[in-house]
Write an enzyme that holds these catalytic residues in place. Structure first.
Site, PDB file in Angstrom:
ATOM      1  N   ALA A  41      22.565  50.340  65.271  1.00 44.01           N
ATOM      2  CA  ALA A  41      22.730  49.685  64.162  1.00 44.01           C
ATOM      3  C   ALA A  41      21.462  48.660  64.424  1.00 44.01           C
ATOM      4  O   ALA A  41      20.712  48.829  65.062  1.00 44.01           O
ATOM      5  CB  ALA A  41      24.117  48.520  65.169  1.00 44.01           C
ATOM      6  N   GLU A  88      26.341  56.635  70.535  1.00 41.50           N
ATOM      7  CA  GLU A  88      27.219  56.933  70.292  1.00 41.50           C
ATOM      8  C   GLU A  88      27.728  57.844  68.692  1.00 41.50           C
ATOM      9  O   GLU A  88      28.901  58.411  68.965  1.00 41.50           O
ATOM     10  CB  GLU A  88      27.635  55.284  69.766  1.00 41.50           C
ATOM     11  CG  GLU A  88      28.144  54.251  71.232  1.00 41.50           C
ATOM     12  CD  GLU A  88      27.558  53.357  71.166  1.00 41.50           C
ATOM     13  OE1 GLU A  88      29.102  52.661  71.748  1.00 41.50           O
ATOM     14  OE2 GLU A  88      27.470  52.604  70.243  1.00 41.50           O
TER      15      GLU A  88
END
Length: 238
Positions: A41, A88
């Protein structure tokens, strides 16, 4: 670069975001690549968000990771950085391949955060609770070699000049999976994934249900016939 490869043969296409891998033996073979930012992110973008916006962003990110849980096998190829959300994403895949020089880790605690897209749940299931806690608490970064030694990735390879050695190793692994009976592979994935969430007795029951679903398939009969006739099987996904 991290790429997630859902493998389809001859399952139905799942929509957009796909690149076809060609055909073989009259059966559809597709390898779909989902490519994302190396670092996960964008923290600079998140810094500008309000508390409410951050909550919505994290919820959507968790949803994305769940959407990657295709019924077909998925392979994550890590050739560069896979930090935070990047790792992730890899953890949401069934198999992981990394270049020896790749760098990965759930580094959120070093930025005043904690993993919010499944990392606290999938890493312990992959490595065990104690080791997952150590990696998350410290925010430690691992090389591809270290990750392989811990069991975080299935394979590690030396990086090439093009910087895509892990991607090509993932494709080679895909080629090992693609010839197998599609329904059996899919049901095997269901049995493992669902069985890991319950006690062993319930898991055995899940395996039994999956096995029963595979019994009437044409592919099971083809596999038995091919063994008897000493020839390669020709699976059709039925």
């Amino acid at each position: 670069m991290l790429r997630a490869l859902p493998l389809l043969r001859p399952w139905r296409p799942l929509g957009a975001r796909c690149t076809s891998g060609g055909t073989a033996g009259g059966h559809e073979i597709q390898v779909r690549a989902l490519a994302g930012p190396d670092q996960g992110a964008d923290l600079k973008e998140r810094e500008q968000m309000s508390a409410a916006e951050v909550g919505v962003f994290s919820q959507r990110l968790r949803g994305l990771m769940n959407d990657i849980a295709f019924p077909t096998p998925t392979i994550a190829a890590m050739d560069g950085f896979a930090l935070g959300g990047g790792l992730e994403l890899a953890l949401a895949c069934d198999l992981r391949v990394a270049a020896s020089s790749a760098i990965m880790g759930l580094i959120e605690t070093t930025r005043g955060l904690l993993p919010g897209a499944g990392g606290t749940q999938r890493l312990p299931r992959c490595l065990g609770v104690a080791l997952a806690k150590e990696l998350i608490f410290t925010g430690r970064r691992l090389s591809g070699v270290q990750a392989h030694a811990l069991g975080l990735v299935n394979h590690t390879v030396d990086q090439n000049e093009e910087g895509d050695a892990a991607y090509h190793r993932a494709l080679a692994l895909a080629q090992e999976i693609l010839p197998q009976a599609p329904i059996a592979v899919r049901l095997g994935k269901v049995a493992i994934d669902r069985g890991m969430e319950v006690d062993i007795a319930s898991g055995m029951a899940i395996e039994g249900m999956c096995y029963a679903q595979n019994i009437p398939t044409q592919d099971r009969l083809e596999g038995m016939a091919a063994f008897r006739e000493k020839r390669p099987p020709k699976f059709v996904g039925k």
